[in-house]
Design a protein around this motif. Structure first.
Motif, PDB file in Angstrom:
ATOM      1  N   VAL A 202       0.816  -1.209   0.000  1.00  0.00           N
ATOM      2  CA  VAL A 202       0.000   0.000   0.000  1.00  0.00           C
ATOM      3  C   VAL A 202       0.856   1.268   0.000  1.00  0.00           C
ATOM      4  O   VAL A 202       0.577   2.195  -0.776  1.00  0.00           O
ATOM      5  CB  VAL A 202      -0.996  -0.019   1.180  1.00  0.00           C
ATOM      6  CG1 VAL A 202      -1.707   1.332   1.326  1.00  0.00           C
ATOM      7  CG2 VAL A 202      -2.018  -1.137   0.984  1.00  0.00           C
ATOM      8  N   PRO A 203       1.896   1.374   0.835  1.00  0.00           N
ATOM      9  CA  PRO A 203       2.746   2.569   0.742  1.00  0.00           C
ATOM     10  C   PRO A 203       3.389   2.726  -0.635  1.00  0.00           C
ATOM     11  O   PRO A 203       3.462   3.842  -1.172  1.00  0.00           O
ATOM     12  CB  PRO A 203       3.797   2.338   1.831  1.00  0.00           C
ATOM     13  CG  PRO A 203       3.134   1.446   2.811  1.00  0.00           C
ATOM     14  CD  PRO A 203       2.281   0.534   1.995  1.00  0.00           C
ATOM     15  N   TRP A 204       3.874   1.615  -1.202  1.00  0.00           N
ATOM     16  CA  TRP A 204       4.462   1.712  -2.538  1.00  0.00           C
ATOM     17  C   TRP A 204       3.428   2.189  -3.550  1.00  0.00           C
ATOM     18  O   TRP A 204       3.718   3.049  -4.397  1.00  0.00           O
ATOM     19  CB  TRP A 204       5.021   0.354  -2.984  1.00  0.00           C
ATOM     20  CG  TRP A 204       5.336   0.371  -4.437  1.00  0.00           C
ATOM     21  CD1 TRP A 204       6.481   0.829  -5.024  1.00  0.00           C
ATOM     22  CD2 TRP A 204       4.459  -0.009  -5.514  1.00  0.00           C
ATOM     23  NE1 TRP A 204       6.371   0.756  -6.400  1.00  0.00           N
ATOM     24  CE2 TRP A 204       5.145   0.249  -6.710  1.00  0.00           C
ATOM     25  CE3 TRP A 204       3.171  -0.533  -5.562  1.00  0.00           C
ATOM     26  CZ2 TRP A 204       4.575  -0.022  -7.964  1.00  0.00           C
ATOM     27  CZ3 TRP A 204       2.596  -0.791  -6.800  1.00  0.00           C
ATOM     28  CH2 TRP A 204       3.301  -0.534  -7.980  1.00  0.00           C
ATOM     29  N   ALA A 205       2.219   1.622  -3.519  1.00  0.00           N
ATOM     30  CA  ALA A 205       1.178   2.001  -4.481  1.00  0.00           C
ATOM     31  C   ALA A 205       0.845   3.485  -4.369  1.00  0.00           C
ATOM     32  O   ALA A 205       0.582   4.153  -5.376  1.00  0.00           O
ATOM     33  CB  ALA A 205      -0.073   1.151  -4.265  1.00  0.00           C
ATOM     34  N   LEU A 206       0.893   4.014  -3.153  1.00  0.00           N
ATOM     35  CA  LEU A 206       0.600   5.426  -2.943  1.00  0.00           C
ATOM     36  C   LEU A 206       1.644   6.318  -3.608  1.00  0.00           C
ATOM     37  O   LEU A 206       1.312   7.226  -4.380  1.00  0.00           O
ATOM     38  CB  LEU A 206       0.543   5.728  -1.441  1.00  0.00           C
ATOM     39  CG  LEU A 206       0.398   7.205  -1.058  1.00  0.00           C
ATOM     40  CD1 LEU A 206      -0.937   7.754  -1.537  1.00  0.00           C
ATOM     41  CD2 LEU A 206       0.545   7.375   0.459  1.00  0.00           C
ATOM     42  N   SER A 207       2.915   6.077  -3.314  1.00  0.00           N
ATOM     43  CA  SER A 207       3.966   6.923  -3.899  1.00  0.00           C
ATOM     44  C   SER A 207       4.065   6.713  -5.405  1.00  0.00           C
ATOM     45  O   SER A 207       4.349   7.654  -6.160  1.00  0.00           O
ATOM     46  CB  SER A 207       5.319   6.627  -3.234  1.00  0.00           C
ATOM     47  OG  SER A 207       5.750   5.306  -3.489  1.00  0.00           O
ATOM     48  N   HIS A 208       3.803   5.489  -5.858  1.00  0.00           N
ATOM     49  CA  HIS A 208       3.915   5.216  -7.287  1.00  0.00           C
ATOM     50  C   HIS A 208       2.810   5.922  -8.069  1.00  0.00           C
ATOM     51  O   HIS A 208       3.039   6.397  -9.188  1.00  0.00           O
ATOM     52  CB  HIS A 208       3.847   3.707  -7.533  1.00  0.00           C
ATOM     53  CG  HIS A 208       4.188   3.327  -8.937  1.00  0.00           C
ATOM     54  ND1 HIS A 208       5.431   3.529  -9.499  1.00  0.00           N
ATOM     55  CD2 HIS A 208       3.442   2.749  -9.920  1.00  0.00           C
ATOM     56  CE1 HIS A 208       5.446   3.095 -10.743  1.00  0.00           C
ATOM     57  NE2 HIS A 208       4.235   2.635 -11.027  1.00  0.00           N
ATOM     58  N   ASP A 264      11.030  10.305  -1.692  1.00  0.00           N
ATOM     59  CA  ASP A 264       9.576  10.496  -1.602  1.00  0.00           C
ATOM     60  C   ASP A 264       9.033  10.535  -0.183  1.00  0.00           C
ATOM     61  O   ASP A 264       7.992  11.133   0.069  1.00  0.00           O
ATOM     62  CB  ASP A 264       8.854   9.367  -2.353  1.00  0.00           C
ATOM     63  CG  ASP A 264       9.152   9.381  -3.838  1.00  0.00           C
ATOM     64  OD1 ASP A 264       9.700  10.387  -4.313  1.00  0.00           O
ATOM     65  OD2 ASP A 264       8.854   8.383  -4.510  1.00  0.00           O
ATOM     66  N   GLY A 265       9.695   9.855   0.720  1.00  0.00           N
ATOM     67  CA  GLY A 265       9.168   9.667   2.058  1.00  0.00           C
ATOM     68  C   GLY A 265       9.294   8.209   2.445  1.00  0.00           C
ATOM     69  O   GLY A 265       9.496   7.336   1.604  1.00  0.00           O
ATOM     70  N   ASN A 266       9.174   7.948   3.720  1.00  0.00           N
ATOM     71  CA  ASN A 266       9.408   6.612   4.247  1.00  0.00           C
ATOM     72  C   ASN A 266       8.216   5.706   3.994  1.00  0.00           C
ATOM     73  O   ASN A 266       7.077   6.051   4.298  1.00  0.00           O
ATOM     74  CB  ASN A 266       9.700   6.698   5.748  1.00  0.00           C
ATOM     75  CG  ASN A 266      10.428   5.488   6.263  1.00  0.00           C
ATOM     76  OD1 ASN A 266       9.897   4.395   6.224  1.00  0.00           O
ATOM     77  ND2 ASN A 266      11.649   5.687   6.740  1.00  0.00           N
ATOM     78  N   HIS A 267       8.493   4.520   3.436  1.00  0.00           N
ATOM     79  CA  HIS A 267       7.436   3.557   3.141  1.00  0.00           C
ATOM     80  C   HIS A 267       7.190   2.598   4.306  1.00  0.00           C
ATOM     81  O   HIS A 267       6.353   1.704   4.202  1.00  0.00           O
ATOM     82  CB  HIS A 267       7.796   2.746   1.893  1.00  0.00           C
ATOM     83  CG  HIS A 267       7.772   3.548   0.627  1.00  0.00           C
ATOM     84  ND1 HIS A 267       8.673   4.552   0.369  1.00  0.00           N
ATOM     85  CD2 HIS A 267       6.947   3.488  -0.449  1.00  0.00           C
ATOM     86  CE1 HIS A 267       8.410   5.076  -0.823  1.00  0.00           C
ATOM     87  NE2 HIS A 267       7.367   4.462  -1.321  1.00  0.00           N
ATOM     88  N   VAL A 268       7.929   2.791   5.392  1.00  0.00           N
ATOM     89  CA  VAL A 268       7.796   1.913   6.558  1.00  0.00           C
ATOM     90  C   VAL A 268       7.261   2.669   7.767  1.00  0.00           C
ATOM     91  O   VAL A 268       6.394   2.171   8.498  1.00  0.00           O
ATOM     92  CB  VAL A 268       9.150   1.254   6.898  1.00  0.00           C
ATOM     93  CG1 VAL A 268       9.027   0.378   8.150  1.00  0.00           C
ATOM     94  CG2 VAL A 268       9.668   0.435   5.718  1.00  0.00           C
ATOM     95  N   PHE A 269       7.763   3.902   7.970  1.00  0.00           N
ATOM     96  CA  PHE A 269       7.388   4.671   9.160  1.00  0.00           C
ATOM     97  C   PHE A 269       6.498   5.874   8.856  1.00  0.00           C
ATOM     98  O   PHE A 269       6.174   6.655   9.743  1.00  0.00           O
ATOM     99  CB  PHE A 269       8.653   5.126   9.903  1.00  0.00           C
ATOM    100  CG  PHE A 269       9.513   3.983  10.347  1.00  0.00           C
ATOM    101  CD1 PHE A 269       9.109   3.146  11.374  1.00  0.00           C
ATOM    102  CD2 PHE A 269      10.728   3.723   9.719  1.00  0.00           C
ATOM    103  CE1 PHE A 269       9.901   2.077  11.791  1.00  0.00           C
ATOM    104  CE2 PHE A 269      11.527   2.660  10.123  1.00  0.00           C
ATOM    105  CZ  PHE A 269      11.113   1.827  11.154  1.00  0.00           C
ATOM    106  N   PHE A 270       6.119   6.044   7.607  1.00  0.00           N
ATOM    107  CA  PHE A 270       5.098   7.017   7.194  1.00  0.00           C
ATOM    108  C   PHE A 270       5.480   8.465   7.494  1.00  0.00           C
ATOM    109  O   PHE A 270       4.704   9.233   8.066  1.00  0.00           O
ATOM    110  CB  PHE A 270       3.748   6.693   7.834  1.00  0.00           C
ATOM    111  CG  PHE A 270       3.328   5.261   7.675  1.00  0.00           C
ATOM    112  CD1 PHE A 270       3.789   4.498   6.603  1.00  0.00           C
ATOM    113  CD2 PHE A 270       2.492   4.657   8.596  1.00  0.00           C
ATOM    114  CE1 PHE A 270       3.400   3.182   6.448  1.00  0.00           C
ATOM    115  CE2 PHE A 270       2.094   3.342   8.443  1.00  0.00           C
ATOM    116  CZ  PHE A 270       2.557   2.593   7.377  1.00  0.00           C
ATOM    117  N   THR A 271       6.681   8.815   7.124  1.00  0.00           N
ATOM    118  CA  THR A 271       7.131  10.198   7.219  1.00  0.00           C
ATOM    119  C   THR A 271       7.506  10.687   5.822  1.00  0.00           C
ATOM    120  O   THR A 271       7.738   9.897   4.916  1.00  0.00           O
ATOM    121  CB  THR A 271       8.353  10.325   8.140  1.00  0.00           C
ATOM    122  OG1 THR A 271       9.430   9.512   7.630  1.00  0.00           O
ATOM    123  CG2 THR A 271       8.023   9.892   9.555  1.00  0.00           C
ATOM    124  N   GLY A 272       7.559  11.989   5.662  1.00  0.00           N
ATOM    125  CA  GLY A 272       7.963  12.558   4.381  1.00  0.00           C
ATOM    126  C   GLY A 272       6.779  13.062   3.564  1.00  0.00           C
ATOM    127  O   GLY A 272       5.606  12.921   3.944  1.00  0.00           O
TER     128      GLY A 272
END
Length: 441
Positions: A202-208, A264-272
């Motif tokens: 889900v984090p990857w899909a968001l930034s992508h 882009d921001g952290n895909h594990v800790f949700f910062t950026g």
């Protein structure tokens, strides 16, 4: 007659600015971008292909020293150049494509998913069998490394192919089933990305998705950081230092992207920046993907032990990450590539700055046309599944030829893809020349 000519000239200049106010300037031989310094990189052929024959950029108001007839001719010429270099709108591209382009067939998608999963399980299973054998442990370290290296490369490539299936899931094109499509995409994405590729889905899909919406925008693109070469002296010392050690961290860039959060921001800790404006509910949903990745890695690590986990899982992961970074980098970097600003960006212009690269027939196919169908993918990233890209790309090329705009479609034969990545990355890193930034139209 003078008044008529003057009026036509003025109309030509106005049309140059108002018909396509954000249109990207695609320089051709004989045109130089005003105010842009020459390239400081010997690798870029963009500046070398632009000669100082003309002093005025497309869209620049003609100087008063011109006669009115010359001004009229200049205005018409500028308008025609803009029209020729304006890529077709999405609706125009749709008319070029066969109707099958939009057919998302769930069974076909799941077939490819099953094949790639079988490839990963088989190659990784063989690798684990070798690593846990008595014969393997009787060999010296260097012989152990040499014996498993081919299988590690093969396993990593299989993981990359599986990653491409998860990529389709992230765009919602594994299934469009009205009732179960969303759930199918989520499950396939979690298995292929969060589990197999240890990439929180889900984090990857968001930034992508944000990358697709801002492709080749100087500031709003994701997955790519665009650094202007002529401004390098003003960058933070850490950025300057990272340039000089760039080859040392190349194998680990995907890890840096996911866990460190650059750019882009952290895909594990949700910062950026990628998380700005997103709710706690969205972050909680993303946390499920992170938990799946950690649970998978933790289970394998505790079961296999550190040494076997590194050899069987993490080295192939690095191979997968290399493929991912190589494809991503080369599909968005070319010697004549351009990036846009708020004043010049449109979705279509950014899409047509991406590059189709031919890695070879079977590499293209096994990679699900991620390389040779990239332009089409960027045009319709939520509509076209990977198994429609080849036919759709052929139709796009034919359509651009009929429009007389083949110069806007980028396709590069890249059989030596590994060498090309090393060369491009070593020479340019994330730098582009000011001449490649389209600030006016």
């Amino acid at each position: 007659m003078v008044q008529v000519n003057g009026a036509i000239a003025a109309a030509g200049v106005i049309l140059t600015w108002t018909v396509s106010p954000c249109c990207a300037f695609v320089p051709s031989a004989g045109h130089q971008i005003v105010g842009s310094p020459p390239s400081s990189s010997s690798s870029s052929s963009l500046a070398s292909s632009i000669t100082p024959a003309d002093d005025y950029n497309i869209g620049t108001i003609v100087p008063s020293l011109q006669t009115e007839d010359e001004a009229m001719d200049q205005g018409i010429s500028n308008f025609m150049n803009n029209r020729d270099n304006e890529p077709p709108k999405l609706g125009q591209v749709v008319k070029m494509l066969p109707k099958e382009t939009w057919d998302v067939d769930t069974p076909t998608s799941l077939f490819y998913f099953a094949v790639d999963m079988l490839a990963v399980i088989t190659t990784m299973g063989f690798l684990d069998a070798i690593v846990t054998s008595d014969l393997y442990h009787s060999w010296p370290t260097y012989q152990q490394a040499l014996s498993v290296m081919p299988l590690q490369i093969l396993t990593g490539f299989a993981m990359w192919c599986t990653w491409c299936i998860g990529h389709d899931a992230g765009h919602g094109v594994v299934s469009k089933d009205a009732k179960y499509g969303k759930a199918i995409n989520r499950v396939v994405g979690e298995i292929t990305h969060s589990m197999v590729c240890l990439t929180p889905f889900v984090p990857w899909a968001l930034s992508h998705r944000k990358h697709h919406l801002g492709h080749n925008h100087l500031e709003k693109d994701y997955s790519h950081q665009w650094c202007i070469r002529e401004e390098a002296e003003g960058y933070h010392p850490a950025v300057k230092a990272s340039y000089y050690v760039r080859m040392f961290y190349l194998p680990f860039l995907y890890f840096v992207y996911l866990a460190v959060g650059i750019p882009d921001g952290n895909h594990v800790f949700f910062t950026g920046r990628m998380w700005e404006g997103h709710s706690m509910k969205e972050k909680a949903d993303a946390a499920i993907s992170v938990a799946v990745s950690f649970a998978t890695a933790g289970t394998l690590w505790s079961t296999m032990g550190t040494s076997d986990f590194a050899v069987v899982c993490m080295v192939p992961w690095l191979v997968m990450a290399f493929w991912l970074y190589m494809v991503t980098y080369l599909q968005h970097h070319s010697e004549d590539g351009k990036v846009y600003t708020d004043d010049t960006f449109t979705f279509e212009r950014g899409a047509f700055e991406t590059v189709d690269r031919d890695y070879g027939k079977w590499v293209n196919r096994m990679s699900h046309h991620m390389m040779d169908g990239h332009v089409m993918h960027h045009l319709f990233f939520t509509k076209v599944p990977h198994y429609r890209l080849e036919e759709a790309t052929a139709a796009l090329r034919k359509g651009m030829e009929e429009r007389g705009q083949t110069h806007l479609y980028k396709r590069i034969d890249t059989p030596d893809f590994c060498q090309e990545l090393i060369k491009q990355y070593y020479t340019n890193w994330f730098y582009i020349d000011e001449a490649q930034v389209v600030r006016e139209w």
